[in-house]
Write a protein that holds these residues in place. Structure first.
Motif, PDB file in Angstrom:
ATOM      1  N   LEU A 172      -9.630   1.939 -11.845  1.00 15.41           N
ATOM      2  CA  LEU A 172     -10.019   1.779 -10.442  1.00 15.41           C
ATOM      3  C   LEU A 172      -8.834   2.071  -9.527  1.00 15.41           C
ATOM      4  O   LEU A 172      -8.981   2.736  -8.487  1.00 15.41           O
ATOM      5  CB  LEU A 172     -10.533   0.351 -10.207  1.00 15.41           C
ATOM      6  CG  LEU A 172     -10.990   0.029  -8.787  1.00 15.41           C
ATOM      7  CD1 LEU A 172     -12.142   0.935  -8.369  1.00 15.41           C
ATOM      8  CD2 LEU A 172     -11.409  -1.436  -8.677  1.00 15.41           C
ATOM      9  N   ASP A 173      -7.656   1.623  -9.911  1.00 15.63           N
ATOM     10  CA  ASP A 173      -6.459   1.900  -9.120  1.00 15.63           C
ATOM     11  C   ASP A 173      -6.148   3.395  -9.116  1.00 15.63           C
ATOM     12  O   ASP A 173      -5.680   3.944  -8.108  1.00 15.63           O
ATOM     13  CB  ASP A 173      -5.271   1.115  -9.669  1.00 15.63           C
ATOM     14  CG  ASP A 173      -4.015   1.299  -8.827  1.00 15.63           C
ATOM     15  OD1 ASP A 173      -3.984   0.757  -7.704  1.00 15.63           O
ATOM     16  OD2 ASP A 173      -3.089   2.001  -9.277  1.00 15.63           O
ATOM     17  N   HIS A 174      -6.412   4.074 -10.235  1.00 13.51           N
ATOM     18  CA  HIS A 174      -6.157   5.522 -10.303  1.00 13.51           C
ATOM     19  C   HIS A 174      -7.083   6.299  -9.371  1.00 13.51           C
ATOM     20  O   HIS A 174      -6.701   7.355  -8.856  1.00 13.51           O
ATOM     21  CB  HIS A 174      -6.326   6.019 -11.738  1.00 13.51           C
ATOM     22  CG  HIS A 174      -5.232   5.564 -12.665  1.00 13.51           C
ATOM     23  ND1 HIS A 174      -3.980   5.276 -12.227  1.00 13.51           N
ATOM     24  CD2 HIS A 174      -5.214   5.360 -14.008  1.00 13.51           C
ATOM     25  CE1 HIS A 174      -3.212   4.907 -13.254  1.00 13.51           C
ATOM     26  NE2 HIS A 174      -3.946   4.940 -14.344  1.00 13.51           N
ATOM     27  N   ILE A 175      -8.305   5.802  -9.159  1.00  9.87           N
ATOM     28  CA  ILE A 175      -9.199   6.474  -8.206  1.00  9.87           C
ATOM     29  C   ILE A 175      -8.572   6.463  -6.822  1.00  9.87           C
ATOM     30  O   ILE A 175      -8.585   7.472  -6.096  1.00  9.87           O
ATOM     31  CB  ILE A 175     -10.579   5.785  -8.173  1.00  9.87           C
ATOM     32  CG1 ILE A 175     -11.286   5.925  -9.518  1.00  9.87           C
ATOM     33  CG2 ILE A 175     -11.453   6.389  -7.069  1.00  9.87           C
ATOM     34  CD1 ILE A 175     -12.637   5.237  -9.567  1.00  9.87           C
ATOM     35  N   LEU A 176      -8.002   5.343  -6.444  1.00 16.00           N
ATOM     36  CA  LEU A 176      -7.324   5.260  -5.151  1.00 16.00           C
ATOM     37  C   LEU A 176      -6.165   6.247  -5.086  1.00 16.00           C
ATOM     38  O   LEU A 176      -5.958   6.918  -4.068  1.00 16.00           O
ATOM     39  CB  LEU A 176      -6.806   3.837  -4.922  1.00 16.00           C
ATOM     40  CG  LEU A 176      -7.842   2.706  -4.881  1.00 16.00           C
ATOM     41  CD1 LEU A 176      -7.136   1.370  -4.665  1.00 16.00           C
ATOM     42  CD2 LEU A 176      -8.873   2.938  -3.807  1.00 16.00           C
ATOM     43  N   TRP A 177      -5.400   6.322  -6.174  1.00 17.61           N
ATOM     44  CA  TRP A 177      -4.249   7.246  -6.217  1.00 17.61           C
ATOM     45  C   TRP A 177      -4.719   8.687  -6.012  1.00 17.61           C
ATOM     46  O   TRP A 177      -4.142   9.429  -5.213  1.00 17.61           O
ATOM     47  CB  TRP A 177      -3.515   7.107  -7.542  1.00 17.61           C
ATOM     48  CG  TRP A 177      -2.155   7.757  -7.553  1.00 17.61           C
ATOM     49  CD1 TRP A 177      -0.951   7.154  -7.332  1.00 17.61           C
ATOM     50  CD2 TRP A 177      -1.872   9.152  -7.772  1.00 17.61           C
ATOM     51  NE1 TRP A 177       0.068   8.083  -7.404  1.00 17.61           N
ATOM     52  CE2 TRP A 177      -0.468   9.319  -7.667  1.00 17.61           C
ATOM     53  CE3 TRP A 177      -2.661  10.273  -8.018  1.00 17.61           C
ATOM     54  CZ2 TRP A 177       0.154  10.557  -7.808  1.00 17.61           C
ATOM     55  CZ3 TRP A 177      -2.037  11.518  -8.162  1.00 17.61           C
ATOM     56  CH2 TRP A 177      -0.643  11.641  -8.062  1.00 17.61           C
TER      57      TRP A 177
END
Length: 533
Positions: A327-332
């Motif tokens: 989920l954090d990688h989607i933001l990245w």
């Protein structure tokens, strides 16, 4: 062959058009025409009429040929797509699927990430065990659950989520329990437990229970160890990613907002209205998700329109990393510029996730769904209960375990944990001055001790300044049964919960008590006391 037919039809239509348009009308004074010419002209008029009919027929044939060509091209492309491995799932649903009300999970490119699904056409059809097909709600709560080695927290979680809802909120909410197992006996047992404990919620369509087909999961034996995790943990987190993806795809067309929860949490009172109000407040901002808990993937709210994209990202990398990292990688991917500093990246990501404080959900489970793993995670921003009980003098015949006493649960600081109750044990709340009480809520058991509940225990009220005549009237009513010392029985614990209203005829109230009517086989936990004034 298709193009040849089209060419022939076009040539025939053109020839017919030329053959009937080159003819010019005779002079208006036809008396000067020779008899032979008149006969010839009449024949041309007949030929022109026949040519017009033929032209119409050819136009009709041409239109049919064009339609046949479109259908043939569509079929040809579909066959080539299958033959060449173009792995996109069609959004068309067969008539039988529409009639049955069940549709497969529609997700472009899912076969690219899970190629084993191509071998089983029905592998994306969700198995709806309980449900009324509710749609169009404001909020959908998704709860995945699996078979645990130790104890299940699911019933306590559902009880916590349902206990504070109003009737209007119940109509505008959908709670989906996804039993992430392919063992039909286990799935049915979970569904039966939910149906027994929450019959009204199941009947109304508020609660749904679904499970995947037996072909949904791939062979987890072929995974590679990554991030230094053991193979067991890699399998566990990969399956968890697929569970969340399935649940998101199932929920994508059922409401406006989707909230991801887990099966071992406790919710704050009035969580629903607070989440909905915050979502409306943040509507003008461009966010990917709202956070209502600081822990892992708990309490994350998404807009359902974003779920297909999010689920596809999870499917794409389900073998590689845990769900909260993905989920954090989607933001990245969305906002971080590799040419700028990590600080700038963090600032940009923060704009896509808005945080609500204090947290509305607390993780309660001690035993993880990963066998052998203890998970004593607590959200430090969860805080204390948001309601306060009226001043009262507290007393009880129960013996407490360590610091888990009645004062602490009444003030919302802890839970009461009492040694095995026996017949005649009580908990008494005496008010310094008689007060009007609109309702009450007592919850027993908690996520760590799901079986430690109050059984065969009544809720009793002591009215103030009631005349002897009023007592006889109330005592003779089938609605209330007189106990002793002037108390009347107004309710009882069912499935560990006692909740109700106190009618005006019993107001004002001098005292409220819980009375145990039989010996218990287990200890008792009183996890919530809410006396509503």
């Amino acid at each position: 062959m298709r193009f040849s037919l089209l060419r022939v039809a076009c040539l025939l239509a053109f020839a017919c058009f030329v053959s009937v348009t080159w003819i010019k009308p005779p002079p208006s004074d036809d008396t000067s025409m020779a008899p032979g010419l008149q006969i010839f002209f009449k024949r041309l008029l007949v030929a022109e009429e026949l040519g017009g009919r033929v032209s119409k027929d050819l136009s009709s044939i041409l239109e049919q040929l064009v339609n046949m060509s479109k259908v043939a091209n569509s079929t040809h492309l579909s066959r080539n797509s299958t033959a060449n491995g173009n792995n996109t799932i069609s959004t068309a649903v067969s008539q039988s699927e529409v009639m049955s009300g069940q549709q497969p999970l529609l997700q472009p490119n899912i076969y690219l990430y899970m190629p084993h699904l191509k071998q089983h056409p029905g592998s994306l059809m969700p198995n709806v065990v309980l449900g009324q097909g509710r749609r169009g709600v404001s909020m959908v709560l998704g709860i995945p659950t699996v078979k645990r080695e130790k104890e299940s927290y699911l019933s306590s979680t559902l009880g916590s989520l349902l206990s504070s809802l109003t009737s209007s909120q119940c109509q505008d909410l959908l709670i989906i329990v996804f039993v992430a197992e392919t063992d039909s006996d286990y799935v049915n047992s979970v569904a039966q437990t939910i149906k027994t404990n929450f019959p009204k919620e199941v009947k109304s369509g508020l609660l749904e229970v679904v499970s995947p087909s037996q072909y949904y999961y791939p062979d987890f034996k072929n995974l590679e160890e990554t991030l230094g995790d053991s193979m067991d943990r890699v399998r566990w987190r990969s399956k968890q990613n697929l569970d969340f993806s399935f649940l998101m795809l199932y929920a994508q067309d059922k409401g406006t907002f989707y909230v991801q929860l887990e099966d071992d949490i406790v919710a704050k009172e009035d969580y629903y209205s607070k989440m909905k109000s915050f979502a409306i407040q943040e509507a003008s901002k461009k966010w990917l998700y709202l956070e209502f808990s600081q822990l892992g993937f708990i309490g994350k709210m998404f807009q359902t329109r974003d779920l297909p994209m999010i689920a596809e990202f999870f499917l794409m990398f389900h073998r590689d990393k845990p769900i909260d990292w993905l989920l954090d990688h989607i933001l990245w991917v969305k906002v971080c510029n590799p040419e700028k500093s990590p600080k700038d990246c963090d600032e940009q990501k923060a704009l896509l996730k808005q945080q609500y404080k204090p947290s509305l959900f607390q993780h309660m489970g001690l035993h993880s769904s990963l066998p052998g793993k203890l998970q004593p995670l607590k959200d430090k921003k969860f805080g204390k209960q948001t309601y306060s009980n009226p001043p009262a003098e507290l007393s009880s015949s129960l013996k407490y375990y360590k610091q888990h006493n009645l004062d602490r649960v009444y003030n919302g600081e802890d839970f009461l944990w009492a040694l095995t109750p026996v017949q005649g044990d009580y908990i008494l709340f005496s008010f310094p001055q008689p007060i009007h009480i609109s309702g009450y809520l007592f919850c027993s058991g908690n996520a760590e001790n799901t079986g430690d509940k109050f059984y065969n225990t009544t809720v009793e009220v002591l009215p103030s300044n009631m005349s002897a005549k009023d007592k006889r009237v109330i005592g003779s009513s089938s609605k209330y049964k007189e106990s002793d010392k002037g108390f009347f029985i107004i309710g009882a614990f069912q499935n560990g919960v006692a909740e109700g209203k106190i009618e005006e005829v019993l107001q004002p109230v001098s005292a409220l008590r819980l009375v145990v009517h039989s010996e218990s086989d287990v200890w008792a936990v009183l996890s919530k006391v809410h006396i509503k004034v």
